[in-house]
Design a protein around this motif. Structure first.
Motif, mmCIF file in Angstrom:
data_model
loop_
_atom_site.group_PDB
_atom_site.id
_atom_site.type_symbol
_atom_site.label_atom_id
_atom_site.label_comp_id
_atom_site.label_asym_id
_atom_site.label_seq_id
_atom_site.Cartn_x
_atom_site.Cartn_y
_atom_site.Cartn_z
ATOM 1 N N UNK A 45 -8.233 19.088 -11.978
ATOM 2 C CA UNK A 45 -8.989 20.663 -12.371
ATOM 3 C C UNK A 45 -9.985 20.261 -13.372
ATOM 4 N N UNK A 46 -9.544 19.360 -14.356
ATOM 5 C CA UNK A 46 -11.199 19.089 -15.425
ATOM 6 C C UNK A 46 -12.599 18.508 -14.739
ATOM 7 N N UNK A 47 -12.119 17.422 -13.887
ATOM 8 C CA UNK A 47 -13.275 17.117 -12.550
ATOM 9 C C UNK A 47 -14.112 18.038 -12.179
ATOM 10 N N UNK A 48 -13.186 18.653 -11.532
ATOM 11 C CA UNK A 48 -14.131 20.299 -10.220
ATOM 12 C C UNK A 48 -15.024 20.597 -11.897
ATOM 13 N N UNK A 49 -14.552 20.973 -12.642
ATOM 14 C CA UNK A 49 -14.553 22.507 -13.109
ATOM 15 C C UNK A 49 -16.363 21.485 -14.360
ATOM 16 N N UNK A 50 -16.292 20.192 -15.129
ATOM 17 C CA UNK A 50 -17.269 19.509 -15.176
ATOM 18 C C UNK A 50 -18.549 18.847 -14.303
ATOM 19 N N UNK A 51 -17.670 18.554 -13.331
ATOM 20 C CA UNK A 51 -18.936 17.711 -12.176
ATOM 21 C C UNK A 51 -19.242 18.343 -11.091
ATOM 22 N N UNK A 52 -18.544 19.494 -10.738
ATOM 23 C CA UNK A 52 -19.075 20.785 -9.554
ATOM 24 C C UNK A 52 -18.918 21.619 -10.043
ATOM 25 N N UNK A 53 -19.135 22.514 -11.463
ATOM 26 C CA UNK A 53 -19.346 23.692 -11.960
ATOM 27 C C UNK A 53 -17.908 24.595 -10.855
ATOM 28 N N UNK A 54 -16.915 24.144 -10.202
ATOM 29 C CA UNK A 54 -16.044 24.795 -10.346
ATOM 30 C C UNK A 54 -15.267 25.874 -10.843
ATOM 31 N N UNK A 55 -15.585 27.457 -10.537
ATOM 32 C CA UNK A 55 -15.716 28.729 -11.086
ATOM 33 C C UNK A 55 -13.936 29.613 -10.767
ATOM 34 N N UNK A 56 -13.909 29.362 -9.313
ATOM 35 C CA UNK A 56 -12.798 29.350 -8.559
ATOM 36 C C UNK A 56 -12.134 29.196 -7.427
ATOM 37 N N UNK A 57 -10.561 28.385 -7.397
ATOM 38 C CA UNK A 57 -9.997 27.630 -6.234
ATOM 39 C C UNK A 57 -8.751 28.752 -5.518
ATOM 40 N N UNK A 58 -9.527 28.324 -4.049
ATOM 41 C CA UNK A 58 -8.463 28.926 -3.106
ATOM 42 C C UNK A 58 -7.482 28.129 -3.173
ATOM 43 N N UNK A 59 -6.185 28.206 -2.905
ATOM 44 C CA UNK A 59 -4.859 27.395 -2.781
ATOM 45 C C UNK A 59 -3.946 28.283 -0.805
ATOM 46 N N UNK A 60 -4.769 27.572 0.007
ATOM 47 C CA UNK A 60 -3.890 27.800 0.589
ATOM 48 C C UNK A 60 -2.659 27.215 1.326
ATOM 49 N N UNK A 61 -1.777 26.933 -0.115
ATOM 50 C CA UNK A 61 -0.488 26.551 0.171
ATOM 51 C C UNK A 61 0.508 26.661 0.087
ATOM 52 N N UNK A 62 1.603 26.631 0.978
ATOM 53 C CA UNK A 62 3.324 27.262 0.688
ATOM 54 C C UNK A 62 3.545 26.761 -0.313
ATOM 55 N N UNK A 63 4.353 26.650 -1.094
ATOM 56 C CA UNK A 63 5.485 26.576 -1.960
ATOM 57 C C UNK A 63 6.066 25.302 -1.394
ATOM 58 N N UNK A 64 6.587 25.238 -0.424
ATOM 59 C CA UNK A 64 7.493 23.959 0.009
ATOM 60 C C UNK A 64 5.962 23.417 0.606
ATOM 61 N N UNK A 65 4.929 23.154 1.046
ATOM 62 C CA UNK A 65 4.338 22.219 0.722
ATOM 63 C C UNK A 65 3.466 21.096 -0.552
#
Length: 283
Positions: free
Chosen positions: A113-133
């Motif tokens: 998450x740190x990498x996504x923020x610092x290297x790619x300026x990510x402000x939102x994460x959309x997670x499509x996984x189920x709990x079992x995944x």
């Protein structure tokens, strides 16, 4: 005895991976690798975690992870009928698809998450996984979400069943609604992921480009897969398009339509789809 974490970090820069004539990566050339892109260079992070005093040795744990990957890839090839593989041991991998949209595999630890923020300026994460995944791969989602909050990243979940086109079809409208909202906010890039980033996540990105960016399905599909080789289910995207554009109780079953049906839509259908998808915000 307390836990000891051992990490191995390898960085590869100015590395050239083999390309096809059309400019896309050859199969397996980047799956499980490209963490970030700077000019024509890619970096890769590999981590291994071991705990002293537990019943399994590090070698046994690595063997167990290998078995999980093999089982997962066998299932993916059988259910999705494509040749692509997921290499969990090589860490998070992704590709930027548009200026505000990145598609990739699951973040495995807070440092991702740190990498996504610092290297790619990510402000939102959309997670499509189920709990079992998440449980299958042993991801500590609570720690990932905690780091998102610390870095002011909005973490959203729209679970869909892996390798299940019906679940994908029914979930696409709400998933695209969340994606469209996040992109429209304009506070940073949106990172869309499932487990491997080869089925559900690219399907959501393709549906968004189809419905909101004026592309037909083939153009959206080819745009994404030329940057991130994968095999999301086209029929599920067409089915979701049909569900949104033809919302009446007497419509013909989608399964009776020809294979090209709803691979393109009229302007009035696109307008209707946009309205219905945007109306799903917050639901």
């Amino acid at each position: 005895m307390g836990a000891i974490t051992t990490s191995i970090s390898l960085a590869f820069t100015n590395t050239t991976f083999p390309l096809r004539n059309d400019g896309s990566f050859r199969k397996k050339s980047f799956m499980g690798m490209g963490i970030s892109k700077k000019r024509d260079s890619f970096s890769c992070k590999i981590s291994a975690i071991g705990r002293i005093g537990e019943s399994l040795t590090l070698d046994q744990k690595l063997s167990t992870n290998d078995n999980k990957m093999e089982e997962y890839n066998v299932a993916m090839k059988r259910m999705m009928r494509n040749p692509y593989e997921y290499h969990h041991d090589l860490g998070m991998n992704y590709r930027q698809i548009t200026d505000g949209l990145i598609v990739g595999s699951q973040p495995q630890k807070p440092d991702d998450i740190v990498h996504l923020k610092e290297e790619q300026n990510v402000a939102y994460i959309l997670n499509l996984q189920q709990d079992s995944d998440i449980e299958y791969w042993g991801i500590d989602l609570k720690s990932v979400i905690k780091r998102c909050k610390e870095l002011d990243i909005r973490h959203m979940r729209r679970p869909a069943k892996d390798f299940d086109p019906d679940s994908l079809r029914s979930g696409l409208p709400k998933s695209v609604s969340s994606l469209e909202w996040a992109i429209s906010e304009g506070k940073g890039k949106v990172y869309v992921h499932c487990t491997a980033g080869l089925g559900r996540a690219p399907a959501v990105a393709i549906a968004y480009m189809f419905w909101f960016c004026g592309m037909n399905l083939d153009t959206a599909y080819n745009t994404l897969t030329s940057k991130r080789p994968c095999g999301p289910n086209k029929k599920a995207i067409r089915g979701a398009t049909y569900d949104l554009a033809k919302n009446d109780p007497w419509k013909e079953p989608f399964e009776n339509l020809p294979d090209h049906a709803f691979a393109d839509i009229a302007d009035w259908e696109r307008k209707l789809i946009k309205e219905r998808v945007c109306a799903l915000r917050g639901t």
